[in-house]
Design a protein around this motif. Structure first.
Motif, mmCIF file in Angstrom:
data_model
loop_
_atom_site.group_PDB
_atom_site.id
_atom_site.type_symbol
_atom_site.label_atom_id
_atom_site.label_comp_id
_atom_site.label_asym_id
_atom_site.label_seq_id
_atom_site.Cartn_x
_atom_site.Cartn_y
_atom_site.Cartn_z
ATOM 1 N N GLY A 1 0.803 -1.222 0.000
ATOM 2 C CA GLY A 1 0.000 0.000 0.000
ATOM 3 C C GLY A 1 0.829 1.261 0.000
ATOM 4 N N LYS A 2 2.073 1.154 -0.406
ATOM 5 C CA LYS A 2 2.991 2.290 -0.422
ATOM 6 C C LYS A 2 2.481 3.420 -1.324
ATOM 7 C CE LYS A 2 6.629 1.148 -2.510
ATOM 8 N NZ LYS A 2 6.223 1.818 -3.787
ATOM 9 N N THR A 3 2.121 3.076 -2.543
ATOM 10 C CA THR A 3 1.612 4.079 -3.471
ATOM 11 C C THR A 3 0.289 4.655 -2.986
ATOM 12 O OG1 THR A 3 2.737 3.063 -5.356
ATOM 13 C CG2 THR A 3 0.861 4.474 -5.858
ATOM 14 N N THR A 4 -0.549 3.819 -2.407
ATOM 15 C CA THR A 4 -1.828 4.289 -1.858
ATOM 16 C C THR A 4 -1.597 5.376 -0.821
ATOM 17 O OG1 THR A 4 -2.933 2.173 -2.232
ATOM 18 C CG2 THR A 4 -3.867 3.591 -0.529
ATOM 19 N N VAL A 5 -0.647 5.150 0.077
ATOM 20 C CA VAL A 5 -0.352 6.131 1.124
ATOM 21 C C VAL A 5 0.232 7.395 0.515
ATOM 22 C CG1 VAL A 5 1.086 6.592 3.152
ATOM 23 C CG2 VAL A 5 -0.076 4.394 2.925
ATOM 24 N N ALA A 6 1.178 7.256 -0.417
ATOM 25 C CA ALA A 6 1.826 8.425 -1.016
ATOM 26 C C ALA A 6 0.815 9.309 -1.747
ATOM 27 C CB ALA A 6 2.931 7.975 -1.972
ATOM 28 N N GLU B 1 10.926 1.673 -12.075
ATOM 29 C CA GLU B 1 10.793 0.446 -12.848
ATOM 30 C C GLU B 1 9.335 0.121 -13.142
ATOM 31 O OE1 GLU B 1 13.647 -2.833 -11.936
ATOM 32 O OE2 GLU B 1 14.109 -1.589 -10.194
ATOM 33 N N GLU B 2 8.444 0.601 -12.289
ATOM 34 C CA GLU B 2 7.018 0.399 -12.508
ATOM 35 C C GLU B 2 6.229 1.530 -11.855
ATOM 36 O OE1 GLU B 2 3.734 -3.218 -12.311
ATOM 37 O OE2 GLU B 2 5.709 -3.481 -11.402
ATOM 38 N N PRO B 3 6.363 2.758 -12.382
ATOM 39 C CA PRO B 3 5.654 3.895 -11.779
ATOM 40 C C PRO B 3 4.141 3.746 -11.961
ATOM 41 C CG PRO B 3 6.652 4.521 -13.873
ATOM 42 C CD PRO B 3 7.138 3.138 -13.576
ATOM 43 N N ASN B 4 3.396 3.937 -10.884
ATOM 44 C CA ASN B 4 1.948 3.755 -10.992
ATOM 45 C C ASN B 4 1.122 4.820 -10.272
ATOM 46 O OD1 ASN B 4 2.589 2.928 -8.424
ATOM 47 N ND2 ASN B 4 1.370 1.067 -8.457
ATOM 48 N N CYS B 5 1.770 5.862 -9.734
ATOM 49 C CA CYS B 5 1.005 6.919 -9.067
ATOM 50 C C CYS B 5 -0.026 7.544 -10.006
ATOM 51 C CB CYS B 5 1.945 8.010 -8.538
ATOM 52 S SG CYS B 5 2.828 7.570 -7.019
ATOM 53 N N ASN B 6 0.381 7.735 -11.269
ATOM 54 C CA ASN B 6 -0.510 8.436 -12.189
ATOM 55 C C ASN B 6 -1.707 7.597 -12.611
ATOM 56 O OD1 ASN B 6 -0.921 11.004 -13.367
ATOM 57 N ND2 ASN B 6 -0.405 10.177 -15.377
ATOM 58 N N LEU B 7 -1.699 6.304 -12.318
ATOM 59 C CA LEU B 7 -2.895 5.495 -12.554
ATOM 60 C C LEU B 7 -4.046 5.995 -11.691
ATOM 61 C CD1 LEU B 7 -1.404 1.874 -12.671
ATOM 62 C CD2 LEU B 7 -2.082 3.312 -14.604
ATOM 63 N N PHE B 8 -3.706 6.559 -10.523
ATOM 64 C CA PHE B 8 -4.718 7.074 -9.596
ATOM 65 C C PHE B 8 -4.961 8.571 -9.776
ATOM 66 C CE2 PHE B 8 -2.658 3.415 -7.716
ATOM 67 C CZ PHE B 8 -3.733 2.631 -7.342
ATOM 68 N N LEU B 9 -4.032 9.253 -10.448
ATOM 69 C CA LEU B 9 -4.150 10.695 -10.603
ATOM 70 C C LEU B 9 -4.703 11.094 -11.967
ATOM 71 C CD1 LEU B 9 -0.725 11.610 -8.959
ATOM 72 C CD2 LEU B 9 -2.989 11.902 -7.938
ATOM 73 N N GLY B 10 -4.281 10.378 -12.998
ATOM 74 C CA GLY B 10 -4.806 10.631 -14.340
ATOM 75 C C GLY B 10 -4.366 11.937 -14.963
ATOM 76 N N ARG C 1 9.173 23.557 -0.453
ATOM 77 C CA ARG C 1 7.881 22.990 -0.075
ATOM 78 C C ARG C 1 8.023 21.484 0.162
ATOM 79 N NH1 ARG C 1 3.330 23.431 -4.376
ATOM 80 N NH2 ARG C 1 3.994 25.615 -4.494
ATOM 81 N N PRO C 2 7.123 20.908 0.978
ATOM 82 C CA PRO C 2 7.229 19.474 1.296
ATOM 83 C C PRO C 2 7.141 18.611 0.042
ATOM 84 C CG PRO C 2 5.680 20.564 2.779
ATOM 85 C CD PRO C 2 6.003 21.550 1.701
ATOM 86 N N ALA C 3 7.903 17.518 0.055
ATOM 87 C CA ALA C 3 7.892 16.563 -1.055
ATOM 88 C C ALA C 3 7.543 15.182 -0.525
ATOM 89 C CB ALA C 3 9.247 16.539 -1.755
ATOM 90 N N ILE C 4 6.544 14.552 -1.137
ATOM 91 C CA ILE C 4 6.172 13.183 -0.829
ATOM 92 C C ILE C 4 6.796 12.309 -1.909
ATOM 93 C CG2 ILE C 4 4.279 11.597 -0.336
ATOM 94 C CD1 ILE C 4 4.395 14.097 1.473
ATOM 95 N N ILE C 5 7.604 11.334 -1.505
ATOM 96 C CA ILE C 5 8.358 10.530 -2.467
ATOM 97 C C ILE C 5 7.943 9.068 -2.360
ATOM 98 C CG2 ILE C 5 10.644 9.890 -3.283
ATOM 99 C CD1 ILE C 5 11.703 12.362 -1.742
ATOM 100 N N ASP C 6 7.330 8.562 -3.427
ATOM 101 C CA ASP C 6 6.947 7.155 -3.489
ATOM 102 C C ASP C 6 8.182 6.357 -3.881
ATOM 103 O OD1 ASP C 6 5.542 4.798 -3.544
ATOM 104 O OD2 ASP C 6 4.587 5.166 -5.482
ATOM 105 N N SER C 7 8.703 5.583 -2.928
ATOM 106 C CA SER C 7 9.943 4.842 -3.122
ATOM 107 C C SER C 7 9.683 3.517 -3.837
ATOM 108 C CB SER C 7 10.581 4.583 -1.746
ATOM 109 O OG SER C 7 11.575 3.606 -1.822
ATOM 110 N N PRO C 8 10.715 2.950 -4.482
ATOM 111 C CA PRO C 8 10.574 1.572 -4.961
ATOM 112 C C PRO C 8 10.429 0.632 -3.767
ATOM 113 C CG PRO C 8 12.501 2.657 -5.917
ATOM 114 C CD PRO C 8 12.020 3.526 -4.803
#
Length: 283
Positions: free
Chosen positions: A13-18, A36-45, A158-165
């Motif tokens: 749930g790492k990406t979910t939290v980020a 290697e498998e970026p997926n944040c934008n699947l939820f952001l569009g 400004r704060p940065a949220i970083i979705d790690s591998p």
């Protein structure tokens, strides 16, 4: 402040939290460093635009100049160069692009050529949300240079949220070592606890303050909470094993958009992180 969202294994749930944390706060930057498998934008569009191409400098050896001194192959710790009796073999897929081989070559026989390995993209200038995404080219193995290039775009003001591998390999450490605080996302199952312990060991080795988000609470047992209580590790947030959250996730919808009560919970988590991070800095 840079907050790395990490986990010892994938699927916790790492990406979910980020994504939900970034959306709840709004005035932050979100970086998808799982190149290697970026997926944040699947939820952001978002519509993304290219920012830069990432290259790795790969050595090419001129056989007419090479004296077979073996300095280059002896220097390379990644075995990207191998000395044979009559030639030096090069393995570009193993090269980390450090440039050391060309520095130790007394004959000037090594030329470094840029090889494209990835791309950095971001939201358009019209978008109020700041999101950067790095993508490693298919067939390439060096994720860390793409992550480094992606981190160069962080606005320190400004704060940065970083979705790690996921995991604890070099790409993860590249994210963790530059962070001010690390959020470890886990679930209280035997496999989840094992991955959590690995990520915890990495964060401790890098001396990064950390806290835990317990995802799918109610699934499994209390081993993670018991461990955190004994070790003095703060549990920042508990996300229940909830059918509505699971349904929204499966539809690619961040649950803070449909469940507004969670916005305040993520905001409170961020305030706790700021307090703990500043305390660690002695501020």
């Amino acid at each position: 402040m840079k907050i790395a969202i990490a986990s010892g294994k994938g699927g916790t749930g790492k990406t979910t939290v980020a994504v939900n944390l970034a959306l709840a706060l709004g005035e932050v930057q979100l970086f998808d460093c799982d190149v290697e498998e970026p997926n944040c934008n699947l939820f952001l569009g978002f519509e993304l635009e290219p920012v830069e191409k990432v290259f790795c400098l790969v050595p090419e050896i001129n056989p007419d100049k090479c004296t077979l001194c073996k300095n280059c192959s002896n220097f390379c710790k990644y075995n990207a160069l191998a000395a044979l009796p009559k030639k030096i073999l090069s393995f570009p897929s193993l090269c980390h692009g450090c440039g050391g081989c060309s520095l130790v070559c007394p004959a000037g026989a090594i030329e470094e050529n840029p090889e494209p390995i990835g791309i950095i993209e971001k939201t358009s200038s019209e978008s109020p949300f700041i999101f950067f995404c790095g993508t490693l080219n298919i067939g390439k193995a060096m994720a860390t240079p793409v992550i480094r290039s992606l981190q160069n775009h962080i606005d320190e003001s400004r704060p940065a949220i970083i979705d790690s591998p996921p995991g604890i390999a070099c790409p993860v450490l590249a994210v963790m070592e530059s962070a001010d605080y690390c959020v470890l996302v886990t679930e209280s199952t035997p496999f989840g606890f094992h991955g959590f312990c690995l990520a915890l060991e990495a964060a401790r080795a890098l001396k990064i303050p950390m806290g835990v988000v317990l995802n799918r609470e109610g699934l499994g047992d209390s081993r993670v909470e018991d461990f955190c209580r004994a070790e003095g590790i703060p549990v920042l947030l508990r996300i229940p094993n909830d059918r509505t959250i699971a349904r929204l996730y499966s539809e690619g919808i961040p649950f803070v958009r449909e469940m507004p009560e969670w916005k305040k919970r993520f905001e409170n988590m961020f305030l706790t992180i700021k307090e703990l991070a500043f305390k660690n800095m002695g501020v």
